[in-house]
Motif scaffolding. Structure first.
Motif, mmCIF file in Angstrom:
data_model
loop_
_atom_site.group_PDB
_atom_site.id
_atom_site.type_symbol
_atom_site.label_atom_id
_atom_site.label_comp_id
_atom_site.label_asym_id
_atom_site.label_seq_id
_atom_site.Cartn_x
_atom_site.Cartn_y
_atom_site.Cartn_z
ATOM 1 N N PRO A 143 39.103 58.203 20.717
ATOM 2 C CA PRO A 143 39.040 59.593 20.245
ATOM 3 C C PRO A 143 37.621 60.157 20.424
ATOM 4 C CG PRO A 143 39.087 58.102 18.377
ATOM 5 C CD PRO A 143 39.304 57.265 19.610
ATOM 6 N N GLU A 144 37.564 61.487 20.481
ATOM 7 C CA GLU A 144 36.272 62.131 20.675
ATOM 8 C C GLU A 144 35.389 61.979 19.439
ATOM 9 O OE1 GLU A 144 34.426 66.453 21.947
ATOM 10 O OE2 GLU A 144 36.583 66.149 21.934
ATOM 11 N N ASN A 145 35.989 62.077 18.257
ATOM 12 C CA ASN A 145 35.238 61.970 16.999
ATOM 13 C C ASN A 145 35.560 60.647 16.315
ATOM 14 O OD1 ASN A 145 34.184 64.581 17.291
ATOM 15 N ND2 ASN A 145 36.112 65.437 16.549
ATOM 16 N N LEU A 146 34.662 60.229 15.453
ATOM 17 C CA LEU A 146 34.902 59.006 14.692
ATOM 18 C C LEU A 146 36.094 59.195 13.760
ATOM 19 C CD1 LEU A 146 31.234 58.098 13.733
ATOM 20 C CD2 LEU A 146 32.682 56.938 15.380
ATOM 21 N N SER A 168 25.852 56.704 5.229
ATOM 22 C CA SER A 168 25.470 56.259 6.572
ATOM 23 C C SER A 168 26.520 56.651 7.605
ATOM 24 C CB SER A 168 25.284 54.745 6.603
ATOM 25 O OG SER A 168 24.233 54.360 5.774
ATOM 26 N N TYR A 169 27.796 56.489 7.227
ATOM 27 C CA TYR A 169 28.880 56.825 8.150
ATOM 28 C C TYR A 169 28.929 58.335 8.393
ATOM 29 C CZ TYR A 169 33.418 56.533 10.427
ATOM 30 O OH TYR A 169 34.441 56.601 11.339
ATOM 31 N N ILE A 193 26.899 59.665 17.502
ATOM 32 C CA ILE A 193 26.788 58.967 18.777
ATOM 33 C C ILE A 193 26.610 60.025 19.850
ATOM 34 C CG2 ILE A 193 27.922 57.441 20.411
ATOM 35 C CD1 ILE A 193 29.415 56.267 17.967
ATOM 36 N N LYS A 194 25.489 59.983 20.523
ATOM 37 C CA LYS A 194 25.160 61.005 21.499
ATOM 38 C C LYS A 194 25.586 60.578 22.887
ATOM 39 C CE LYS A 194 21.294 62.761 18.901
ATOM 40 N NZ LYS A 194 19.885 63.097 18.899
ATOM 41 N N TYR A 195 25.915 61.557 23.668
ATOM 42 C CA TYR A 195 26.211 61.339 25.077
ATOM 43 C C TYR A 195 24.907 60.999 25.784
ATOM 44 C CZ TYR A 195 28.654 61.961 29.485
ATOM 45 O OH TYR A 195 29.228 61.745 30.708
#
Length: 173
Positions: free
Chosen positions: A46-49, A73-74, A79-81
């Motif tokens: 998926p694109e998002n967590l 923290s979550y 997460i960057k491209y």
């Protein structure tokens, strides 16, 4: 949703296939399959967590500070491209533009050569047929190639490599 992540780098496979030589088609197919497998692996995620129900964990484990720390923290995890740190894309683009300019210049030179060849063919078409041409006519139309026994005497068989001034003949003398 995952298509937006890599839509900027999509490859025009049809245009790519047109430029592949016949002897390299199998390598092209292998490369394309490998690239598509990478894309498919990216698209399976998926694109998002995924959302985690921390309230569920708090109700089961009690109100531990560790759960709050994990939630914080979550929530801040991003997460960057990957970025182009060394500006390789700009360098490649500049190299492509330079190659394109060089190709246009090369094509222009070839077009001039084609025009010169067409002019030569037109001149040759105006000549009499070889079976009707005399040695005098040949020396008139092709003065640099015709035999001239007065100013440029040659030895039989009158080819350049059998003449005394040819570099290969210097070993024989």
């Amino acid at each position: 949703m995952a298509a937006r992540r890599i839509s900027k780098t999509a490859v025009d496979w049809a245009a790519f296939a047109e430029r592949v030589p016949a002897g390299q088609k199998e390598v092209y197919r292998s490369f394309k399959a490998k690239a598509e497998s990478y894309v498919n692996r990216i698209h399976q995620y998926p694109e998002n967590l995924p959302k985690i129900d921390f309230a569920f964990y708090k109700s089961r484990l009690g109100s531990l500070p560790m759960i709050d720390q994990f939630e914080k923290s979550y929530g801040s995890l991003e997460i960057k491209y990957p970025q182009d740190k060394n500006n390789l894309i700009k360098a490649i683009e500049a190299e492509r533009e330079a190659a394109e300019a060089q190709s246009k210049q090369y094509i222009t030179g070839l077009q001039k050569d084609i025009e010169a060849a067409k002019a030569l063919v037109d001149r040759l078409d105006k000549l009499p047929p070889p079976e009707e041409m005399t040695m005098e006519m040949y020396s008139y139309y092709f003065p640099d190639q015709a035999l001239d026994p007065v100013s440029r005497p040659t030895f039989y068989p009158h080819t350049p490599e059998t003449q005394p001034d040819h570099p290969d003949m210097k070993f024989i003398n």
